[in-house]
Design a protein around this motif. Structure first.
Motif, PDB file in Angstrom:
ATOM      1  N   UNK A  23      -6.166 -21.155   3.120  1.00  0.00           N
ATOM      2  CA  UNK A  23      -5.634 -20.359   4.229  1.00  0.00           C
ATOM      3  C   UNK A  23      -4.949 -19.103   3.682  1.00  0.00           C
ATOM      4  N   UNK A  24      -4.404 -19.219   2.495  1.00  0.00           N
ATOM      5  CA  UNK A  24      -3.753 -18.055   1.873  1.00  0.00           C
ATOM      6  C   UNK A  24      -4.781 -16.951   1.613  1.00  0.00           C
TER       7      UNK A  24
ATOM      8  N   UNK B  25      -5.820 -15.441   4.959  1.00  0.00           N
ATOM      9  CA  UNK B  25      -4.760 -14.596   5.524  1.00  0.00           C
ATOM     10  C   UNK B  25      -4.622 -13.299   4.730  1.00  0.00           C
TER      11      UNK B  25
ATOM     12  N   UNK C 261      -7.060 -10.688   5.927  1.00  0.00           N
ATOM     13  CA  UNK C 261      -6.636 -10.060   7.188  1.00  0.00           C
ATOM     14  C   UNK C 261      -5.445  -9.133   6.931  1.00  0.00           C
TER      15      UNK C 261
END
Lengths: 192, 379
Positions: free
Chosen positions: B158-159, B162, B165
């Motif tokens: 997820x890091x 993210x 983005x």
């Protein structure tokens, strides 16, 4: 989304009406912070590398207030600029608990708000067989969670605050919330 | 005091920074019409249906069936900001289709005796020792066949997601060493190397690094030598370049039917990388598949090795993967190739073993899609 915005405003006004400060009528504290924002999972990385800056102005009222603790409600307006992603304008209200240790304090807040996004990514809507450009702004619900610590001087306080907030509904690949974090530094003082 | 602060805040809102991503004007591209093809109507209808069903601004389909003339069709738009039509020569990002090209480079280097399939990662890339667990047990075969157990940041972290983005420009500028250092090194393996299957882009990041280190050439140079020049693929490349001519990618990020231009994210995730950075066209991908499966790139013995399922205990479609080749069981028989996806695109290239047919399918919306309708066209 207009409904969400109106509900947030109404709730904010409602909680302000409820959270009157019987001890010091007429004193309305003003909180001003500047902050660095990122899209991120909760962590403390990269606040200072290419920071996306923002500003938040708010006030707070108290459900109860003793020398050692405050139960409070905040109402805030904020703005941040996130390069290549969005401008964010928001109004939030948070319920909070603040604990004092002499002049030092820590606080925890949780709340909800309305985030008006001005997207940097061009947006398109399908009309018939074609896609037409549409406006860059749209609204989202903004849950928030904050942890702060600071020092109270005679007439003002200075503090730092770590905040997690989300924009929801998100939805890409089933992810319901796009997580953001922000590191604030700010001051609080009473307005006459 | 209060009015002054409100005034300052109002001014700030009024001058809020203009932030819109600038979309460069694409150059004109030559289009070739296949309207006289006997099955033009059938293929074009299928392509239009696919584009509509997947909410894609544009889509491209190539169909080659032995005994039939090649057909390529394009519908919709490649660039919504400038209302540019998709055409049969449109260049696009291919995502993990790139892995086939990287695998061919590696297999060619093996044929040239640079290393073997059973050579260990720790020996061939000593810089990863102590950073990737059990590097002395991971082989080139494990990397090519996703049997290494090394984590896959693009799909698991997820890091990583993210960070794309949050700052695509920074991610685009990151070197592969920085990417490995940030998202891979020091992380535990999913399993003992060789004992299971787990798709990981990291395997191909490392293979690209191995190819470059053992030859002192860039992956672009190696692809030119081994694939692009021999087959005459003039519209295909992997290095980072000005991409104004490349089809833009879109995604329904908020699940509300609104598409957003996510090309910056696709560039950040893919461009330049051995796992997903290839930019190509439908016709170039067809010529690659034709060359690969007719022994023009590697020997037929090497090709047979690439087609084999690499996990001996594999008993589900999930692990049916060769050396850089996905194995698809379709209604038109076994097909070899690869699917590719980034946030804003999806590409698919297949060679149908029973018929010798080749399909190339592309759309510029990154949602996954049902492609079973291709089977009836390829039978």
């Amino acid at each position: 989304m207009k409904t969400i915005f109106l509900v947030t405003i109404a709730l904010s006004l409602g909680v302000l009406a409820q959270a009157q400060d019987p001890a010091k009528p007429g004193k309305l504290p003003l909180t001003i912070t500047v902050f660095s924002e990122s899209v991120s999972m909760p962590n403390f990385r990269n606040f200072f590398k290419h920071p996306n800056l923002g500003i938040r102005i708010g006030t707070e009222l108290y459900y109860s207030r003793t020398e050692n603790r405050h139960l409070l409600q905040t109402v805030n307006l904020g703005y941040y600029y996130h390069k290549d992603l969005q401008n964010g304008f928001y109004i939030t209200s948070e319920f909070g608990y603040r604990r004092f240790f002499n002049n030092t304090f820590v606080d925890l807040t949780a709340g909800l708000g309305y985030l008006l996004i001005d997207s940097a990514l061009p947006r398109y809507k399908k009309t018939g067989n074609d896609y037409q450009p549409i406006g860059s702004t749209f609204g989202r619900i903004m849950p928030t969670l904050g942890l702060g610590a600071g020092y109270k001087f005679k007439t003002l306080s200075v503090f730092s605050r770590y905040e997690l907030f989300g924009e929801m509904p998100f939805g890409y690949k089933g992810v319901p919330v796009l997580p953001h974090k922000a590191l604030h530094v700010g001051t609080r003082f009473n307005l006459k | 005091m209060k009015p002054r602060i409100i005034l300052i805040f109002s001014l700030l809102l009024a001058v809020a920074c203009s932030n819109e991503v600038i979309v460069p004007v694409p150059p004109m591209q030559e289009d070739i019409s296949y309207e006289t093809h006997p099955k033009n109507q059938l293929y074009e209808t299928a392509l239009r249906d696919y584009r509509n069903a997947t909410n894609s601004p544009g889509s491209v389909l190539l169909i080659h069936r032995p005994g039939e003339e090649l057909w390529i069709g394009a519908v919709g738009k490649s660039n919504l900001a400038h209302n540019t039509s998709m055409n049969t020569n449109s260049q696009f990002r291919t995502g993990s289709v790139t892995k086939m090209f990287t695998a061919v480079v590696i297999m060619k280097l093996i044929e040239q005796g640079k290393f073997t399939l059973e050579d260990k990662l720790a020996n061939i890339l000593p810089t990863v020792n102590g950073k990737i667990p059990e590097a002395d047990q991971i082989t080139i075969r494990h990397l090519l066949g996703h049997l290494s157990g090394i984590i896959d940041p693009p799909n698991e972290s997820l890091r990583y997601q993210a960070d794309i983005i949050n700052n695509p420009t920074d991610m685009y500028a990151m070197t592969l060493d920085e990417t490995l250092e940030t998202y891979v090194y020091g992380k535990a393996l999913h399993f003992t190397p060789g004992t299971s299957y787990s798709y990981s882009n990291t395997n191909y990041w490392l293979l690209g690094k191995i190819a470059e280190r053992t030859t002192n050439k860039t992956l672009q140079m190696l692809m030119e030598e081994i694939i692009l020049t021999p087959l005459g693929l003039a519209r295909t490349y992997i290095e980072k370049r000005d991409d104004r001519n490349v089809t833009r990618g879109y995604a329904d990020l908020y699940n509300n039917g609104i598409l957003m231009d996510v090309t910056l994210w696709d560039k950040a995730e893919g461009d330049g990388e051995a796992d997903g950075g290839l930019i190509s066209t439908a016709e170039d991908l067809y010529r690659f598949m034709n060359g690969l499966f007719h022994g023009e790139l590697v020997t037929l013995a090497t090709l047979e090795e690439m087609k084999k399922i690499q996990l001996p205990t594999c008993n589900t479609p999930y692990c049916e993967y060769g050396l850089g080749l996905e194995i698809w069981r379709t209604d038109a028989g076994i097909a070899y190739g690869h699917n590719g996806g980034l946030v804003g695109i999806e590409a698919n290239v297949l060679y149908y073993e029973d018929t010798g047919g080749i399909s190339v399918l592309y759309k510029n919306n990154g949602n996954g899609s049902d492609k079973s309708w291709l089977d009836s066209l390829m039978k």
